[in-house]
Design an enzyme around this catalytic site. Sequence first.
Site, PDB file in Angstrom:
ATOM      1  N   ASP A  84       0.828  -1.210   0.000  1.00 53.56           N
ATOM      2  CA  ASP A  84       0.000   0.000   0.000  1.00 53.56           C
ATOM      3  C   ASP A  84       0.866   1.266   0.000  1.00 53.56           C
ATOM      4  O   ASP A  84       2.109   1.192  -0.062  1.00 53.56           O
ATOM      5  CB  ASP A  84      -0.931  -0.059   1.233  1.00 53.56           C
ATOM      6  CG  ASP A  84      -2.349   0.359   0.906  1.00 53.56           C
ATOM      7  OD1 ASP A  84      -2.519   1.224   0.042  1.00 53.56           O
ATOM      8  OD2 ASP A  84      -3.280  -0.179   1.538  1.00 53.56           O
ATOM      9  N   ASP A 133     -10.442   3.245  -3.478  1.00 50.23           N
ATOM     10  CA  ASP A 133     -11.067   2.062  -2.883  1.00 50.23           C
ATOM     11  C   ASP A 133     -12.519   1.864  -3.334  1.00 50.23           C
ATOM     12  O   ASP A 133     -13.314   2.800  -3.337  1.00 50.23           O
ATOM     13  CB  ASP A 133     -11.048   2.175  -1.356  1.00 50.23           C
ATOM     14  CG  ASP A 133      -9.645   1.967  -0.806  1.00 50.23           C
ATOM     15  OD1 ASP A 133      -8.686   1.961  -1.605  1.00 50.23           O
ATOM     16  OD2 ASP A 133      -9.522   1.811   0.417  1.00 50.23           O
TER      17      ASP A 133
HETATM   18  C1  GLA Z   1      -6.067   1.123   1.448  1.00 49.46           C
HETATM   19  C2  GLA Z   1      -6.205   0.151   0.261  1.00 49.46           C
HETATM   20  C3  GLA Z   1      -7.294  -0.861   0.556  1.00 49.46           C
HETATM   21  C4  GLA Z   1      -6.981  -1.604   1.846  1.00 49.46           C
HETATM   22  C5  GLA Z   1      -6.805  -0.614   2.979  1.00 49.46           C
HETATM   23  C6  GLA Z   1      -6.302  -1.276   4.257  1.00 49.46           C
HETATM   24  O1  GLA Z   1      -7.174   1.931   1.589  1.00 49.46           O
HETATM   25  O2  GLA Z   1      -6.486   0.870  -0.908  1.00 49.46           O
HETATM   26  O3  GLA Z   1      -7.419  -1.767  -0.529  1.00 49.46           O
HETATM   27  O4  GLA Z   1      -5.813  -2.370   1.665  1.00 49.46           O
HETATM   28  O5  GLA Z   1      -5.850   0.392   2.643  1.00 49.46           O
HETATM   29  O6  GLA Z   1      -6.119  -0.362   5.278  1.00 49.46           O
END
Ligand code: GLA
Length: 403
Positions: free
Chosen positions: A127, A184
């Site tokens: 990430d 997301d």
């Molecule tokens: C980010 C990523 C998600 C997930 C969250 C976990 O938002 O884009 O896919 O992995 O972190 O905290």
Amino acid sequence: MLAKAPRVGFNTWNNFGEDISDQVIRETADKMVELGLRDAGYEYLVIDDCWSKRERDPVTGKIVPDETKFPNGMKAVSDYVHSKGLKFGMYSCDGVMTCARYPASFDHEFLDAQTFAEYGVDFLKYDNCYRPRTVDQALLYRRMSAALKASGREILFSACNWGDVEVETWARSAGIHMYRSTGDINDSFESFKNIALSQINRDPVIDWTRPVDELHETLRADGGSCSNAPGCFNDIDMLTVGMFGKGNVANKGCDATDYKTQFALWCFMGAPLMLGADLRNFLKPSFKPMLDLVTNKGLIALDQDEECRPAFRATNQPWGKGPLVLGRLLSGGDIAVGFFNLGENDSRMYLYFETLGIPDAAGINLEMTDVMTGEDFGVKREFVDIVVPKHDCRVFRCKPVSR
Ligand code: GLA
């Protein structure tokens, strides 16, 4: 070679969020086998964020699994997943903390990669939260990529920087096997619709008042997927198919038609297919349509087509109002066409084969087969039109045949 085709599996984030545990992973692994998902190609079981304690071990400097969630340690979980014939994935981040504020790998890349290798990890999602702002992202991804290679284990590298700083232009050179090009997802029709359209919105602004012939040159739709090719894929996020408004990324929820369109869009775009719903529900008779959908052979074959070419937009119809027609060149000379009605009204959608590169004067017709049902849709000349109910879709495989 890792990632010859887009990767397929399950990730804990969409449903479980921080409520992950040894038991959840074992039960999910069991279900992936029992439901036939493993045999349909769902290969990776990935633990997302929130698996560790809040502090590194003060002596070794290592990230430590949370022993209330994983009382047997991570190697035991990994061994269990492997014993089911699946591959095991984990998560970290290029910053000082993960997005949910657990320890992350900035300046600990080689130690952490070694730790993941000791666990028997086959896949790392990486990430982009809490990264020191002065440090170049591509460099940090290159660094973890090098650390994974130096770990002595073959570990697929899944970057999650949400399409920032045009990741599609440097993902391959950084050793990344799949790169998230979107923010997301949440469990709603609007969310996955916007993700799908974001793959197209990078087009130049189109003036629909211009004559149709002049518009052809602007009909591009490769957006973030333009680097899709064996070895490195455009990741448009984990699926919400079958969540029905419950779980960590719950929103309004979707109905079965919406999920069909979501899954078909991901397959059409040749995206990684990471399921996110609680698979422990999928044995219930009411979930049968969801299981049938995510194991649909025609759609999965389309997703995994060996040439891995990105889709392109294939209509002059203004998609802003809903209709989205995509084309995609497949190995062996077939062409996929997808009619996605992302609008709020049933719609007559049409496609002139000219936009696929087949003018009528070429003397070629298209023999069309419905990808999801296998039904013969007939041989069409020059164009096809079809009524698609709102939120629904139709996907065809077309064989060019001389008249
Ligand atoms: C980010 C990523 C998600 C997930 C969250 C976990 O938002 O884009 O896919 O992995 O972190 O905290």
